[in-house]
Design a protein around this motif. Sequence first.
Motif, short mmCIF file in Angstrom:
data_model
loop_
_atom_site.label_atom_id
_atom_site.label_comp_id
_atom_site.label_asym_id
_atom_site.label_seq_id
_atom_site.Cartn_x
_atom_site.Cartn_y
_atom_site.Cartn_z
N PHE A 99 0.81 -1.21 0.00
CA PHE A 99 0.00 0.00 0.00
C PHE A 99 0.85 1.26 0.00
O PHE A 99 0.53 2.24 -0.66
CB PHE A 99 -0.94 0.02 1.22
CG PHE A 99 -2.07 -0.95 1.11
CD1 PHE A 99 -2.20 -1.77 -0.01
CD2 PHE A 99 -3.02 -1.05 2.12
CE1 PHE A 99 -3.24 -2.67 -0.12
CE2 PHE A 99 -4.06 -1.95 2.01
CZ PHE A 99 -4.17 -2.76 0.90
N LEU A 100 1.92 1.28 0.78
CA LEU A 100 2.76 2.47 0.90
C LEU A 100 4.21 2.05 0.72
O LEU A 100 4.54 0.85 0.77
CB LEU A 100 2.57 3.13 2.27
CG LEU A 100 1.18 3.71 2.57
CD1 LEU A 100 1.06 4.06 4.03
CD2 LEU A 100 0.93 4.94 1.72
N ALA A 101 5.07 3.05 0.52
CA ALA A 101 6.48 2.75 0.28
C ALA A 101 7.10 2.08 1.51
O ALA A 101 7.85 1.10 1.40
CB ALA A 101 7.23 4.02 -0.08
N ASN A 102 6.79 2.59 2.68
CA ASN A 102 7.34 2.03 3.91
C ASN A 102 6.48 0.84 4.36
O ASN A 102 5.29 1.03 4.64
CB ASN A 102 7.35 3.14 4.98
CG ASN A 102 7.90 2.64 6.30
OD1 ASN A 102 8.08 1.44 6.50
ND2 ASN A 102 8.15 3.56 7.20
N SER A 105 4.46 1.37 7.68
CA SER A 105 3.30 2.26 7.57
C SER A 105 2.22 1.60 6.74
O SER A 105 1.02 1.79 7.01
CB SER A 105 3.69 3.59 6.92
OG SER A 105 5.02 3.90 7.17
N ALA A 106 2.62 0.84 5.71
CA ALA A 106 1.64 0.16 4.88
C ALA A 106 0.83 -0.82 5.71
O ALA A 106 -0.40 -0.87 5.61
CB ALA A 106 2.34 -0.57 3.74
N ALA A 109 -1.52 1.13 7.90
CA ALA A 109 -2.66 1.66 7.13
C ALA A 109 -3.66 0.56 6.85
O ALA A 109 -4.88 0.74 7.03
CB ALA A 109 -2.15 2.27 5.83
#
Lengths: 151, 178
Positions: A99-102, A105-106, A109
């Motif tokens: 979902f996210l680059a990191n 955090s993905a 999320a």
Amino acid sequence: MKNNGILRVLARFLIPLIFLVGLYIQFHGEYSPGGGFQAGLVFSAGWILYVLIYGLERGLRAVPLKAMYLLSAAGVLMYALTGLAGVLLGGNYLEFTQFLANPQSAQQAGIIIVELGVGLTVAMVAMLIFTLFVRRRRQWDDALDEKDDRA
Amino acid sequence: MRVRDLFAAAMLFAIYSLLSAGLFTVLDAGDVALTEAAVGAGLSTILVLAVLTLARRYEHPTGGHNWLALGVVLVTGALLGYAMLDLPEFGSPDNPAQAHVGAHYVAHTGDDMGIPNMVAAVLASYRSIDTMGEAFVIFAAALAVFALLSDRPHRRLPGVRKRRPISRRRASGRGPSA
């Protein structure tokens, strides 16, 4: 029960607090005990208390029956579609890492979205079941009244 | 203890659930305690009370003793007691709950998710499909209740009495339990 002063004052104080606790359990679930399931139940408890004090009509004006049908389905759909998003982004079903680059955090999320779906479904289902039972009692009372009128 | 008053039975269930929630808190299982308090003591109690408005308050007294039921309960209890001897020691580090994937979750949650609540990590991410199944089960429960209660009631209303205003209800009072 809306004529009972103690109940009314207590409810006015408690209901916003219950909603606040519900939101806290929902969005702080990654850091402290809790999550969508418990948050949804606490949230529905606030609404049920409102119905007990002010009556079903006012409760349904706040959250109409149709909204309960739609949102309870929307919650599970939100969960399932989040899983599908993982597939579309090139991972496995319900894999959040893309979902996210990191990746951390993905994951967070993904967890927040999925828990929101669970919370929505649980809250709406609890309210819906309660409403259906209360409405059935109302229908019986109406039928008995009709019978009295005819007699 | 024998209770024929269904209202009292519902209250006893709620108290039992609340005590279990306290027990889970003592065992440091915050998530389970929260769920038990919300589901057992909260929602199921209010739903049982909602159902009780649709039924009689007192259970029908049935005469005699049900020896068959007693036998089934005793045999099942003895079997459960026997099975308990095979359970691993409480809190032992090498019991199955600690030895398999649990250790992996404990070791990797911090690196994978960066969140401190491992229960949330397991439920929402590691075992996400299980949780999705649960969400669908809850939705299915709503569908079942909807299917049962959404149509108009039948004309015959077995055993349902008209609700009296609260003030009069308290004055007359229904018969006590046997």
